[in-house]
Structure formats: C-alpha cells, structure tokens
Design an enzyme around this catalytic site. Structure first.
Site, PDB file in Angstrom:
ATOM      1  N   THR A 195     -27.262  -4.072  46.343  1.00 17.70           N
ATOM      2  CA  THR A 195     -27.293  -3.662  47.899  1.00 17.70           C
ATOM      3  C   THR A 195     -27.654  -4.935  48.622  1.00 17.70           C
ATOM      4  O   THR A 195     -28.554  -6.012  48.192  1.00 17.70           O
ATOM      5  CB  THR A 195     -28.453  -2.834  48.104  1.00 17.70           C
ATOM      6  OG1 THR A 195     -29.782  -3.061  47.814  1.00 17.70           O
ATOM      7  CG2 THR A 195     -27.968  -1.293  47.276  1.00 17.70           C
TER       8      THR A 195
ATOM      9  N   CYS B 135     -21.167  -4.955  58.488  1.00 12.24           N
ATOM     10  CA  CYS B 135     -20.133  -5.797  58.315  1.00 12.24           C
ATOM     11  C   CYS B 135     -18.936  -5.511  59.113  1.00 12.24           C
ATOM     12  O   CYS B 135     -17.850  -6.076  59.258  1.00 12.24           O
ATOM     13  CB  CYS B 135     -19.847  -5.877  56.601  1.00 12.24           C
ATOM     14  SG  CYS B 135     -19.966  -4.123  56.026  1.00 12.24           S
TER      15      CYS B 135
ATOM     16  N   LEU C 165     -17.867   0.220  52.219  1.00 12.25           N
ATOM     17  CA  LEU C 165     -16.450   0.293  52.683  1.00 12.25           C
ATOM     18  C   LEU C 165     -15.474  -0.671  51.759  1.00 12.25           C
ATOM     19  O   LEU C 165     -15.505  -1.889  51.954  1.00 12.25           O
ATOM     20  CB  LEU C 165     -16.331  -0.351  54.165  1.00 12.25           C
ATOM     21  CG  LEU C 165     -17.179   0.372  54.942  1.00 12.25           C
ATOM     22  CD1 LEU C 165     -17.931  -0.609  56.213  1.00 12.25           C
ATOM     23  CD2 LEU C 165     -16.618   1.635  55.714  1.00 12.25           C
TER      24      LEU C 165
ATOM     25  N   GLY D  59      -9.927  -3.228  49.665  1.00  9.93           N
ATOM     26  CA  GLY D  59      -8.855  -3.507  48.893  1.00  9.93           C
ATOM     27  C   GLY D  59      -8.684  -4.604  47.986  1.00  9.93           C
ATOM     28  O   GLY D  59      -9.589  -5.391  47.858  1.00  9.93           O
TER      29      GLY D  59
ATOM     30  N   VAL E 235      34.861  19.023  36.353  1.00 10.24           N
ATOM     31  CA  VAL E 235      35.007  17.935  35.627  1.00 10.24           C
ATOM     32  C   VAL E 235      36.048  16.988  36.177  1.00 10.24           C
ATOM     33  O   VAL E 235      37.263  17.596  36.245  1.00 10.24           O
ATOM     34  CB  VAL E 235      35.017  18.296  34.302  1.00 10.24           C
ATOM     35  CG1 VAL E 235      35.181  17.065  33.334  1.00 10.24           C
ATOM     36  CG2 VAL E 235      34.076  19.278  33.666  1.00 10.24           C
TER      37      VAL E 235
ATOM     38  N   HIS F 194      30.193  19.674  23.841  1.00 10.35           N
ATOM     39  CA  HIS F 194      30.925  19.469  24.906  1.00 10.35           C
ATOM     40  C   HIS F 194      30.778  18.127  25.357  1.00 10.35           C
ATOM     41  O   HIS F 194      31.752  17.507  25.886  1.00 10.35           O
ATOM     42  CB  HIS F 194      30.604  20.368  25.999  1.00 10.35           C
ATOM     43  CG  HIS F 194      31.422  21.480  26.208  1.00 10.35           C
ATOM     44  ND1 HIS F 194      31.322  22.528  25.717  1.00 10.35           N
ATOM     45  CD2 HIS F 194      32.338  21.627  27.270  1.00 10.35           C
ATOM     46  CE1 HIS F 194      32.139  23.630  26.097  1.00 10.35           C
ATOM     47  NE2 HIS F 194      32.756  23.060  26.919  1.00 10.35           N
TER      48      HIS F 194
HETATM   49  N1  LIG Z   1      34.446  23.545  35.338  1.00  8.81           N
HETATM   50  C1  LIG Z   1      33.958  23.955  34.368  1.00  8.81           C
HETATM   51  O1  LIG Z   1      32.755  24.433  34.019  1.00  8.81           O
HETATM   52  C2  LIG Z   1      34.858  23.465  33.065  1.00  8.81           C
HETATM   53  C3  LIG Z   1      34.270  23.932  31.750  1.00  8.81           C
HETATM   54  C4  LIG Z   1      35.169  23.544  30.649  1.00  8.81           C
HETATM   55  C5  LIG Z   1      36.073  22.668  30.908  1.00  8.81           C
HETATM   56  N2  LIG Z   1      36.566  22.233  32.042  1.00  8.81           N
HETATM   57  C6  LIG Z   1      37.704  21.270  32.515  1.00  8.81           C
HETATM   58  O2  LIG Z   1      38.897  22.056  32.587  1.00  8.81           O
HETATM   59  C7  LIG Z   1      39.985  21.331  32.037  1.00  8.81           C
HETATM   60  C8  LIG Z   1      40.739  22.168  31.064  1.00  8.81           C
HETATM   61  O3  LIG Z   1      41.117  23.398  31.660  1.00  8.81           O
HETATM   62  P1  LIG Z   1      42.036  24.300  31.069  1.00  8.81           P
HETATM   63  O4  LIG Z   1      41.759  24.452  29.602  1.00  8.81           O
HETATM   64  O5  LIG Z   1      42.119  25.496  31.375  1.00  8.81           O
HETATM   65  O6  LIG Z   1      43.511  23.556  30.857  1.00  8.81           O
HETATM   66  P2  LIG Z   1      44.316  23.036  31.859  1.00  8.81           P
HETATM   67  O7  LIG Z   1      44.111  23.608  33.424  1.00  8.81           O
HETATM   68  O8  LIG Z   1      44.513  21.587  31.995  1.00  8.81           O
HETATM   69  O9  LIG Z   1      45.808  23.583  31.590  1.00  8.81           O
HETATM   70  C9  LIG Z   1      46.307  23.146  30.400  1.00  8.81           C
HETATM   71  C10 LIG Z   1      47.972  23.324  30.723  1.00  8.81           C
HETATM   72  O10 LIG Z   1      48.228  24.788  30.417  1.00  8.81           O
HETATM   73  C11 LIG Z   1      48.995  25.054  31.575  1.00  8.81           C
HETATM   74  N3  LIG Z   1      48.717  26.463  31.706  1.00  8.81           N
HETATM   75  C12 LIG Z   1      47.930  26.826  32.667  1.00  8.81           C
HETATM   76  N4  LIG Z   1      47.876  28.109  32.767  1.00  8.81           N
HETATM   77  C13 LIG Z   1      49.051  28.508  32.116  1.00  8.81           C
HETATM   78  C14 LIG Z   1      49.553  29.712  32.077  1.00  8.81           C
HETATM   79  N5  LIG Z   1      49.101  30.733  32.224  1.00  8.81           N
HETATM   80  N6  LIG Z   1      50.818  29.919  31.374  1.00  8.81           N
HETATM   81  C15 LIG Z   1      51.494  28.484  30.958  1.00  8.81           C
HETATM   82  N7  LIG Z   1      50.796  27.495  30.923  1.00  8.81           N
HETATM   83  C16 LIG Z   1      49.678  27.372  31.724  1.00  8.81           C
HETATM   84  C17 LIG Z   1      48.788  23.896  32.635  1.00  8.81           C
HETATM   85  O11 LIG Z   1      49.667  23.785  33.536  1.00  8.81           O
HETATM   86  C18 LIG Z   1      48.358  22.751  31.779  1.00  8.81           C
HETATM   87  O12 LIG Z   1      49.435  21.892  31.579  1.00  8.81           O
HETATM   88  C19 LIG Z   1      39.396  20.241  31.571  1.00  8.81           C
HETATM   89  O13 LIG Z   1      39.367  19.188  32.560  1.00  8.81           O
HETATM   90  C20 LIG Z   1      37.930  20.455  31.423  1.00  8.81           C
HETATM   91  O14 LIG Z   1      37.126  19.155  31.392  1.00  8.81           O
HETATM   92  C21 LIG Z   1      35.706  22.590  33.204  1.00  8.81           C
HETATM   93 FE   LIG Z   2      34.602  23.721  28.145  1.00  3.66          FE
END
Ligand SMILES: NC(=O)c1ccc[n+]([C@@H]2O[C@H](COP(=O)([O-])OP(=O)(O)OC[C@H]3O[C@@H](n4cnc5c(N)ncnc54)[C@H](O)[C@@H]3O)[C@@H](O)[C@H]2O)c1
Ligand SMILES: [Fe+2]
Length: 862
Positions: free
Chosen positions: A119, A254, A428, A431, A613, A723
């Site tokens: 002190t 002080c 006091l 710092g 995606v 995934h």
């Molecule tokens: N957003 C999300 O939560 C999520 C989840 C999983 C995947 N994805 C993404 O989704 C994409 C894949 O999507 P997908 O699997 O639906 O494939 P896609 O959308 O790429 O389709 C694949 C092919 O199928 C054709 N196609 C689609 N529907 C058709 C039908 N009814 N008849 C004939 N042909 C048809 C399309 O023209 C394409 O050429 C990827 O990019 C993946 O990373 C996203």
């Molecule tokens: Fe998926």
C-alpha cells in the site's frame, strides 16, 4: 533475478515472517468454511468500524505522512468503506455467484488464499481499509506490506478492522501487517511460497518488482492525468470541477488532474475564470523556482517535502509569495511538444500545481494529452470537458488510459461512485501500458478464482419444409391456381423437347411467360449467370423450375442472385463446421419471386431441399440455407415416366443414399427418421419395377414420393461421407451424381458400422448409434431379430439392388482409367475431405480413411 541480486534476510527474521504467512494460511483455510451470510456479516462489521474510525484515521494519516488534507483523507476513507459497502452488499462472492440458465453455465467463486498487499503513502489508511474489506468479502487472508512512511496507518486500520471482524467470526490471522521496511523483507515476501497473490499499489519500482516476482498479481502504478478543455466545454463548470479535484487531498492522489490543455479560442476566458475562482497564474520565474524546488533533486524524483502542501505554503518554500487564499498554482507550459516533453512540470505533481497548455488545434490538444500520459501516466486516467460527441470519441480512441472521464473531475471521479457509476476502488488498473494486467477499477472479482461450471447442452433441432408439396399423378394441375403476372420457366433443352414446358405453360395464367432452357447437367456459375440475365430483364414474380436436380439447383441459385444482386457467391459458399455458427450470411428478406420446383427425376430431393450444388471449376460448391428452399414442390410422377433406365437407376440410388445417410447422420432426429425410413422402404420396393418398366405409374409414383421424402429427411438431418466422396469424384471425372453415390454406398455402410478411429463431436449424439440405426432400418423393412442380422439384411439388399440395376460397382467399371484415378487421388481426397457433407457423418473420416474409401471405390475391395 531480473537484474537485482537477491538481498538476504537474517534467519530469525525469516522465521518471524514465515510464522506470519503461516498464520495467514491457517486463516485462509478457516475462511473457506464460511458461507455468504457469515462473510457479509464480517464485512459489514468491518465497514461500520471503518466508518466510525474514518475521521481518526484521517488525522493519523496526516500526522504520520505529514501531507494532504484531513477532510479529504476522510472522504477517501468513506469511499473505502461506505461506498464500497454500497457496491458489495448485494454481490455474491461465495460459492455459486452467478447462473446463466440460458447457456447452462454456473460460475463458482473460490478464494485465492493469501494475498500480499503493498500500500502507498498517498492513501495510507483508505487503501488498507479498502483492500482488507475486499479480501474479507472474497474470503482471502491478507498480509500488508505498507509504504515505510505509512506503517502506523496500516497497523491502526488493521487493528480496527480485525477487532470488528473477529467479533463476527473473521478467522484470526486474516488481516496482518508486516511493518518492516527493509528491502530484503519485501523480496523475501514476494517469493514466499505461502503467498498466493500480490496486490500492489505504488510507484513504478515496486510495480516492476512485483511483476518480476513470478507470482500472479495485480499491480497498479502512478498516474499523470491530462485534461482537455475543448472549445465546446462549459467553462464555469469545468473550472470548478478541476479546482475541486486538484485541491482534493492537496492532489496527493494518483488520478488527479496534472496538465490542462485548453483550446486557443477559450484559453483567455479559462485563465480568467481560474483566476476568479482562486487559482494563481505563475510567471516564468515562479515556474522555474517551483520546478527547482519540487523536482530539482536531480534524481528524476519528486522531493517528498514538496508533496501535499497547500498552494501558499508550497509557493513560500519555492521562494515566492501568493495570496493566502490561493487554491491552485497554474503553470503555463510550452505548447511545443519537444519543449513540453523536456519540462520538469510535465510530470505527475502530487501538489496543487496544474500545468496549462494552449492548444493550436484539436489534433494538437490530443497530442499534448498523449505526451503527458507518456510521462508516467500511461494506463491510468485522463479527462475531457466538451459538449461535442465527436471530439470525445476521438479523444477516447487516442488516449491510452484505463479511465477516460467526460465532464467530471478525475481525482474523486476515478475512484468511482461520486460523479459516475464506475466501480468504487482505490486500486486503479493501468493496463499493460502501465504494467498492470487489467484496466479495471479493481474490486472483489479480481480477488477470486472464478470457476466456470458448464453443463452439457444439447442444442435444439429443427424440421423445416417448403410451405406446400403437391404429389401423385396430376399434381401439375395445381399450377392453375398460382397467381402470377410474369413467370420464367427454368429448364434444360431435353426437358423442353419432351414437352414438359408446354405442360406448364398450358396451366399457368400469367400475362407473360419466358423460358430459360440452357441448363446443363451439373450446372456451373456461367449457367447461373445467364439465367440471371434473363430474370433481370424479365423481372418475374414467379420462377418455375422443371427438370432434374441440375435444373432445380440452378434455378435456386438464379433466384437468390436475382433477389439479391449484391450477394457474393464465394462468401455464401464459405465452408462451415456448424450451420448455426457459420460466417456466411444469407439474406433472409421475404422473397419477391416465388419458386416452384417441379422435379422430372426421382432422386435429388432438391425440390424441397435448402441446397444448391453448383460446379466451380473441377469442384462442386454447395450453397445451403433454408432461404433457398422452394416455396412449393410439385411432385408429379407423370413427368418422370420418360426417364431411361440408367437415369432412373442413378437418380433412384441418389435418393436411397439420401435416406441411408440421413438415418445415421449426427443430426438425425425422430422427425427426419420418419421420412428417411419411409423413403427407403418405398425405394427398395419400387426402384426395380420403375427400372424394368418405365411406364409403371404406380412404381413411378412411389419413387417420386420416396425421393421427396428422402429430400425432406436430408434437408434437416443432412448427408455424410458418401456424398462427400460422390461430389469429389463426380466433379473430377464427370460421373452422374447418383452413379457415384452407388459405387461408394456399400463401402460407406460398412465403414460407418465399424468402430470409429475417431468419433465426430456431436452434442446430440451421445453414444455411437450408427450401427444400431442401420439395424433398426433393416428390421423395419426386411425383419431380422438380432441387430447384426437385421443390419446384414439391409446391406445385402443394397448390394442386390445395385446389381439388379446394373450399376457399375467400381470407378474402374464406370470407365475411369487407373492412371487418371491414381494421379488425382490426393486432390480428390482433399476435395472430399473439405466437402460440407462430411461434417454430419457419424464417424469422423480421417484423411487416410477418405483415401481408403476412394481406393475401395476404385478397386472394389476394401
Ligand atoms: N440440391 C440438392 O439437395 C441436391 C441433392 C443431391 C444432388 N444434387 C445435385 O443434383 C444434380 C443431379 O440431379 P439429377 O440426379 O436429378 O440429374 P440431372 O438433373 O443432372 O439430370 C440427369 C439427366 O437426365 C435428364 N432427365 C431429367 N429428367 C428426365 C426425364 N424425366 N426424362 C428423361 N430425361 C430426364 C436430364 O436432362 C439430364 O440430362 C447434381 O448436380 C447433384 O449435385 C442436389
Ligand atoms: Fe444426392
């Protein structure tokens, strides 16, 4: 140590000191047994005794130290007792002192043990009162090592407090004084193993010595407070405040004002007001005499006889006369920073002498104040008088002092409680600038070891879905009820050619419908940009996305950047560990354009998911936030009938992977499980049928519903390492998403079933339940009594399904060359390892495990 050789203490004296410390330790351990009520009784008794003795102690202080003002010494004693009690009376300092129910945290106070208190001469009784009472409040024993010039003061305070405290149960030995001034005693104490903490108030030398002792502590040193009188200051008020404060205890404190920096515009008015109120402006010659008398000793130190005198007496001793009613001597100092820095009176003046500097500008004034603090006042106290908030702000940012008082006297102000609501103290913190560990107004909390008892907290979860989902054949008709003026349909060429766009156009009652059909599989930023251009030109109130996951994802991103042109893709795609703590900040304003998602595949679940995606170069970036969820999902199986078998298989396996990953994810919940279980059950039944016969409407219906159900599950529980691997491999080798998922699925199921090398830290996931969850799912769909049996059936069903759909079972079979695979293995490993999906996997994938899984995916065998 620290450059000083260690003075040696005689053995008998050592033994005496040891006994004092031992008694303090005994007291400290008895103290630990007391509860809050007992402590507060002791503290109150000590406070009362201190108040009753305040005047006598003030007289004693004056008698022993021979300086200061008795009335003000008494005020200090009141601050150290009455004000302190007012602050402490309802504070908890024993056991649980604070509970934060929301964060499930409890704070428990433990005493430190034995505190050594040094002190000063300046506040010889008040500091002892203050420290002893704070020590009692915190159940610490305290041993005083007072300034050699104020030993009787310390002993008398200790006697008074001890007597009052012990009557209420203060353990004997809790308050002691070591009167010995010898340096070697101080050194010995500073290194004594029985001393737990050093609480120093004193000059720079003792502060430094305390820091070098190697013990924890708080040291507070001298001040040198500048005050800035800005041109907006209330001159009359400021002058009175400064005189009150500068004369307080004859400035033997002080935080007292030391140099007053005045804006040029008001300088003359300020000097005149000072004169009117009893300050005397000194001449050059008088300043020289005063400097010589007070600081002329040659050793950079103030002459002790010059401290704490009245202004007329000080003047007389310095060699000149002033009016006997003079309160303060005003010493104009050079405005030039260099000359000021060399002037003896720039220092702390524990006497009623106030330096005065005329400022040329705000900037100059602030620089002068900074210079003053650099002469022994860093970290301590400064003040400003102004009505202008901007200058107060600038001043507060520039000055390196623990306290910056605004429009208030420093001497009484800094101690707290009189002019402001600062914590009352006589210690006091200065710092790091002043060699202290804190800038606090030191009080009881600084004398506690506060323990944090943090109870496990399982954060609440959620289940969020789009506002509406329409399903089954004919669901598309719901578009007829959608109110819209301008709509944009987002799709790909193939879907448009198949007539899906026409089906939508037919049902939309919009004034204008535009089509963007340029989306390609695994869309990239360029596609998003092009779609965005159309949205900007058309300004739709509705976006209808029709297609596979690629189209839906692209549309989600387009709407986001259409509504928020300033949003930055890279910022939003920033990876994160915990969704609730992420850095990325998605705009949450209500949507100006509705998004209706119409899937034509039965796989991604993107129609209900918060993710999009987007391919960026050779990797995939995931935008994910619930603001991305489409407003409406229309899941019409008729649109999926045209899928060729390979697309049916790929997309169906993607949906199965969603269901299986959501089942074991660390975010899996009863809600998500209801959806993932139902999704998986439907897929095992319907996928082979839809694959064999694309026209099987019942199977298509089950599959489109399953994909959306799986989407709802993983939108809330998220996916896992499967995934992460599929994203990395898909982006690198251009593999369809679902096909990549299928290649890894059997390996990931077994990987998650084994005992993890490393567990994933997850508060909601107490034991490693992934294997049991697979078994549970297996039992629901395929039966089986024992866990292993049920799980075995599930895994076998997955293998059978992949074979049945003629899915490639390895990356090699999927057409990837071995050199290409091996050449990119480390890159792909990193891509998968940094993928968002990996964070919710139940087992924490190590880098080498990711590589092993990739190799298993390539060669087939683990
Ligand atoms: N957003 C999300 O939560 C999520 C989840 C999983 C995947 N994805 C993404 O989704 C994409 C894949 O999507 P997908 O699997 O639906 O494939 P896609 O959308 O790429 O389709 C694949 C092919 O199928 C054709 N196609 C689609 N529907 C058709 C039908 N009814 N008849 C004939 N042909 C048809 C399309 O023209 C394409 O050429 C990827 O990019 C993946 O990373 C996203
Ligand atoms: Fe998926």
């Amino acid at each position: 140590m620290g450059g000083n050789e260690q003075p040696v203490l005689a053995p008998e004296r050592q033994a005496e000191i040891d006994e004092i410390v031992a008694a303090a330790q005994r007291a400290a351990s008895a103290f630990r047994g007391l509860d809050q009520e007992a402590v507060d009784r002791i503290v109150l008794a000590m406070v009362k005794a201190g108040i009753l003795a305040a005047a006598d102690l003030a007289l004693l202080a004056l008698e022993e130290t021979r300086f200061g003002v008795v009335e003000d010494k008494m005020v200090k004693n009141y601050v150290a007792t009455e004000f302190l009690w007012d602050y402490l009376k309802d504070k908890r300092s024993v056991g649980v002192i604070e509970e934060d129910a929301e964060r499930n945290i409890v704070y428990v106070a433990d005493p430190i043990g034995v505190v050594l208190a040094v002190t000063p001469i300046t506040n010889p009784t008040s500091t002892v009162l203050f420290k002893a009472i704070v020590a009692a409040k915190t159940r610490n024993a305290i041993v005083f090592r007072p300034s050699p010039y104020a030993v009787r003061c310390a002993e008398r305070v200790a006697e008074v407090l001890r007597a009052a405290g012990e009557r209420e149960g203060l353990p004997p030995g809790a308050i002691q004084v070591i009167p010995d001034a010898a340096r070697e005693v101080t050194h010995y104490l500073f290194r004594h193993p029985g001393i737990d903490f050093i609480w120093t108030t004193g000059g720079p030398k003792i502060v430094k010595l305390a820091s070098q002792s190697g013990k924890p502590g708080i040291s507070v040193g001298p001040g040198n407070a500048p005050i800035y009188l800005h041109r907006t200051a209330d001159i009359g008020g400021a002058v009175v405040d400064i005189l009150i404060s500068k004369t307080f205890d004859a400035s033997v404190i002080c935080p007292a004002e030391q140099t007053c920096v005045v804006d040029g515009e008001i300088y003359d008015a300020v000097v005149a007001e000072f004169g009117r109120m009893g300050a005397q402006l000194l001449t050059e010659e008088q300043i020289a005499q005063l400097s010589e008398y007070s600081f002329g000793g040659g050793d950079d130190k103030v002459r002790l006889e010059a401290v704490g005198l009245s202004a007329p007496e000080l003047a007389r001793r310095a060699g000149f006369e002033v009016d006997p009613a003079t309160k303060v001597l005003l010493a104009p100092l050079p405005a030039d920073l260099g000359a000021l820095g060399r002037h003896p009176l720039i220092r702390e003046k524990l006497m009623p002498v106030l330096g005065l500097v005329r400022a040329a500008s705000e900037q100059h004034a602030i620089e002068v104040c900074e210079l003053v603090t650099e002469h022994g006042g860093l970290g301590h106290t400064s003040a400003i008088y102004a009505a202008d908030d901007d200058v107060i702000d600038r001043y507060a940012r520039a000055l390196r002092t623990g306290r910056i008082l605004v429009n208030a006297p420093t001497a009484v102000g800094a101690l707290g409680g009189v002019y402001n609501s600062l914590t009352p103290t006589l210690s006091l913190g200065c710092g790091t600038w002043g060699g202290s560990s804190t800038t606090d107004n030191v009080n009881y909390r600084n004398l506690l070891n506060i323990k944090t008892v943090s109870r496990r907290r399982t954060p609440p979860q959620w289940f969020r879905v789009p506002s509406s989902t329409y399903f089954n054949a004919g669901a598309l008709d719901n578009l007829r009820d959608v109110g819209t003026e301008v709509a944009v349909i987002v799709t790909d060429e193939a879907t448009e050619e198949r007539g899906a766009v026409d089906e939508i156009r037919k049902r939309l009652r919009a004034k204008q419908v535009r089509v963007f059909s340029e989306v390609t599989p695994e869309p990239d930023q360029e596609i998003v940009r092009r779609g965005l251009d159309l949205l900007k030109r058309t300004r739709p109130d509705l976006v209808v996305a029709v297609g596979g996951g690629s189209v839906l994802d692209a549309a989600k991103a387009m709407r986001l950047f259409y509504e928020h042109p300033d949003a930055d893709f890279d910022d939003l795609a920033l990876p994160f560990l915990d969704a609730r703590k992420r850095v990325a900040n998605y705009p949450q304003a209500p949507h100006s354009a509705r998004l209706i998602a119409v899937p034509t595949t039965a796989g991604t679940g993107s129609e209900v998911s918060p993710a999009a995606v987007i391919t960026v170069g050779d990797r995939k970036a995931t935008l994910v936030d619930y603001s991305l969820v489409p407003d409406t999902a229309i899941v019409d199986p008729l649109l999926s009938m045209s899928m060729p078998p390979a697309v049916t298989a790929d997309t169906g396996i993607d949906a199965l992977t969603h269901a299986l990953e959501a089942t074991v994810s660390i975010f899996s919940s009863p809600y998500s499980q209801a959806f993932s279980t139902q999704a998986a059950a439907l897929i095992f039944q319907a996928l082979p049928r839809a694959y064999d016969d694309g026209g099987d409407l019942e199977a298509r219906t089950m599959m489109t519903n399953a994909a959306t159900l799986a989407g709802l599950a993983f939108s809330n529980a998220f996916v896992g390492v499967n995934h992460a691997l599929a994203h990395a491999v898909g982006a690198r080798f251009g593999l369809p998403h679902g096909r990549a998922n299928g290649i890894f699925l059997p390996h990931v199921l077994r990987y998650n079933t084994a005992v993890p090398t490393k567990f994933m830290p997850a508060p909601g996931y107490s034991s490693y339940v992934a294997p049991a969850k697979y078994a549970q799912l297996g039992r629901v769909i395929f039966g089986g009594r024992e866990e292993e049996e049920a799980r075995g059936r599930l895994f076998a069903a997955v293998d059978d399904l992949l074979a049945r759909l003629h899915m490639p079972r390895t990356l090699k079979d999927a057409g990837i060359a071995e050199e290409e695979f091996l050449g990119s293995l480390s890159q792909v490993t990193m891509a998968a390892f940094t993928d968002l999906s990996i964070r919710t996997n139940p087992r924490m994938p190590l880098l080498n495990e990711v590589t092993q899984l990739l190799r298993a995916g390539y060669y087939g065998a683990p």
